[in-house]
Design an enzyme around this catalytic site. Sequence first.
Site, PDB file in Angstrom:
ATOM      1  N   ARG A 172       0.852  -1.177   0.000  1.00 24.90           N
ATOM      2  CA  ARG A 172       0.000   0.000   0.000  1.00 24.90           C
ATOM      3  C   ARG A 172       0.891   1.230   0.000  1.00 24.90           C
ATOM      4  O   ARG A 172       1.678   1.421   0.917  1.00 24.90           O
ATOM      5  CB  ARG A 172      -0.879  -0.054   1.256  1.00 24.90           C
ATOM      6  CG  ARG A 172      -2.076   0.798   1.197  1.00 24.90           C
ATOM      7  CD  ARG A 172      -2.994   0.516   2.358  1.00 24.90           C
ATOM      8  NE  ARG A 172      -2.443   0.920   3.636  1.00 24.90           N
ATOM      9  CZ  ARG A 172      -3.172   1.155   4.706  1.00 24.90           C
ATOM     10  NH1 ARG A 172      -4.489   1.009   4.648  1.00 24.90           N
ATOM     11  NH2 ARG A 172      -2.630   1.514   5.833  1.00 24.90           N
ATOM     12  N   THR A 202      -0.528   7.621  -1.261  1.00 24.41           N
ATOM     13  CA  THR A 202      -1.837   7.567  -1.942  1.00 24.41           C
ATOM     14  C   THR A 202      -2.756   6.523  -1.312  1.00 24.41           C
ATOM     15  O   THR A 202      -3.956   6.537  -1.554  1.00 24.41           O
ATOM     16  CB  THR A 202      -1.642   7.171  -3.420  1.00 24.41           C
ATOM     17  OG1 THR A 202      -1.094   5.837  -3.455  1.00 24.41           O
ATOM     18  CG2 THR A 202      -0.684   8.120  -4.130  1.00 24.41           C
ATOM     19  N   ASP A 245       0.847  -2.821  12.162  1.00 30.14           N
ATOM     20  CA  ASP A 245       1.244  -3.258  10.824  1.00 30.14           C
ATOM     21  C   ASP A 245       1.530  -4.766  10.853  1.00 30.14           C
ATOM     22  O   ASP A 245       2.520  -5.211  11.437  1.00 30.14           O
ATOM     23  CB  ASP A 245       2.495  -2.474  10.377  1.00 30.14           C
ATOM     24  CG  ASP A 245       2.829  -2.764   8.928  1.00 30.14           C
ATOM     25  OD1 ASP A 245       2.990  -3.950   8.564  1.00 30.14           O
ATOM     26  OD2 ASP A 245       2.912  -1.812   8.145  1.00 30.14           O
ATOM     27  N   ASP A 297       5.000  -5.984   9.374  1.00 30.48           N
ATOM     28  CA  ASP A 297       6.130  -5.650  10.250  1.00 30.48           C
ATOM     29  C   ASP A 297       6.131  -6.518  11.501  1.00 30.48           C
ATOM     30  O   ASP A 297       7.189  -6.963  11.959  1.00 30.48           O
ATOM     31  CB  ASP A 297       6.073  -4.167  10.647  1.00 30.48           C
ATOM     32  CG  ASP A 297       6.541  -3.260   9.520  1.00 30.48           C
ATOM     33  OD1 ASP A 297       7.180  -3.764   8.575  1.00 30.48           O
ATOM     34  OD2 ASP A 297       6.253  -2.062   9.580  1.00 30.48           O
TER      35      ASP A 297
HETATM   36  C1  PRP Z   1      -1.129  -4.444   4.627  1.00 27.60           C
HETATM   37  C2  PRP Z   1      -2.018  -5.659   4.796  1.00 27.60           C
HETATM   38  C3  PRP Z   1      -2.901  -5.573   3.583  1.00 27.60           C
HETATM   39  C4  PRP Z   1      -3.070  -4.082   3.403  1.00 27.60           C
HETATM   40  C5  PRP Z   1      -4.403  -3.682   3.938  1.00 27.60           C
HETATM   41  O1  PRP Z   1      -0.118  -4.696   3.740  1.00 27.60           O
HETATM   42  O2  PRP Z   1      -1.314  -6.855   4.908  1.00 27.60           O
HETATM   43  O3  PRP Z   1      -2.328  -6.166   2.428  1.00 27.60           O
HETATM   44  O4  PRP Z   1      -2.042  -3.451   4.160  1.00 27.60           O
HETATM   45  O5  PRP Z   1      -4.665  -2.361   3.667  1.00 27.60           O
HETATM   46  P1  PRP Z   1      -5.786  -1.910   2.620  1.00 27.60           P
HETATM   47  O6  PRP Z   1      -7.002  -2.731   2.908  1.00 27.60           O
HETATM   48  O7  PRP Z   1      -5.987  -0.459   2.948  1.00 27.60           O
HETATM   49  O8  PRP Z   1      -5.242  -2.116   1.237  1.00 27.60           O
HETATM   50  P2  PRP Z   1       1.029  -3.629   3.454  1.00 27.60           P
HETATM   51  O9  PRP Z   1       0.643  -2.739   2.316  1.00 27.60           O
HETATM   52  O10 PRP Z   1       1.413  -2.930   4.736  1.00 27.60           O
HETATM   53  O11 PRP Z   1       2.211  -4.519   2.910  1.00 27.60           O
HETATM   54  P3  PRP Z   1       3.055  -5.650   3.674  1.00 27.60           P
HETATM   55  O12 PRP Z   1       2.125  -6.821   3.882  1.00 27.60           O
HETATM   56  O13 PRP Z   1       4.137  -5.946   2.716  1.00 27.60           O
HETATM   57  O14 PRP Z   1       3.552  -5.091   4.977  1.00 27.60           O
HETATM   58  N1  URA Z   2      -2.263  -2.742   7.111  1.00 27.60           N
HETATM   59  C1  URA Z   2      -1.907  -3.243   8.316  1.00 27.60           C
HETATM   60  O1  URA Z   2      -0.981  -4.068   8.412  1.00 27.60           O
HETATM   61  N2  URA Z   2      -2.580  -2.839   9.405  1.00 27.60           N
HETATM   62  C2  URA Z   2      -3.591  -1.942   9.337  1.00 27.60           C
HETATM   63  O2  URA Z   2      -4.178  -1.605  10.381  1.00 27.60           O
HETATM   64  C3  URA Z   2      -3.945  -1.423   8.073  1.00 27.60           C
HETATM   65  C4  URA Z   2      -3.258  -1.851   6.966  1.00 27.60           C
END
Ligand code: PRP
Ligand code: URA
Length: 209
Positions: free
Chosen positions: A104, A108, A200, A203
């Site tokens: 994400r 944006t 997160d 993370d």
């Molecule tokens: C997180 C999570 C989802 C997304 C959710 O991933 O695992 O994929 O955010 O958010 P949304 O519903 O607003 O799209 P992230 O983009 O942090 O990537 P990562 O899993 O690599 O940490």
């Molecule tokens: N992605 C995450 O990992 N946690 C949140 O709360 C939202 C998006």
Amino acid sequence: MGKLIVIDHPLIQHKLTLIRDKNTGSKDFRDLVKELSMLMGYEITRDLPLQEVEIETPVCVTKSKAIAGKKLGIIPILRAGLGMVDGMLKLIPAAKVGHIGLYRDPETLEPVEYYCKLPTDIEERDLIVLDPMLATGGSAMAAIRFIKDKGATNIKLVCLIASPEGIQAVQKAHPDVDIYVASVDECLNDHAYIVPGLGDAGDRLFGTK
Ligand code: PRP
Ligand code: URA
């Protein structure tokens, strides 16, 4: 409209409390996500078709039920969805696993695709898309659109924690997709994080940031 199924078994609620706690470290977090995925998998596979087979017990020949040869696919959204794969595979070990890499964009909040490797026959499979977090819904909607464009027709979305906004967005964009969650939380904050959520997920799973 797709169904929303909230799986709120006491064991699931208990483990969710543990992963929400900011003092839970990565190892325990990973173990708990795996256990939660397996518990959710039990409910998600409830509608698997059965067939009658003949077996011989030590006592007699009898007819008994076995899972009919259903073709399944698991699709984790990278990174955090990876944490849910092992738990799900414990229950459905023959499933094929496809990967979609999305992150994400912090400015944006739009999902950006960086990787995709799917089973070649996804149009024949019942697919289970995995991501622990459904926040704005942007990532899940993009992943589902992506696999639909490759021919997928039978899709379930499985998340641990979802926001009401994310659920509504996915239901509107993909009314044919049922959504399974362990919790529907209160809302999103100004950074589109789920409140109370767990922070997160990527993370916390991988010990980054
Ligand atoms: C997180 C999570 C989802 C997304 C959710 O991933 O695992 O994929 O955010 O958010 P949304 O519903 O607003 O799209 P992230 O983009 O942090 O990537 P990562 O899993 O690599 O940490
Ligand atoms: N992605 C995450 O990992 N946690 C949140 O709360 C939202 C998006």
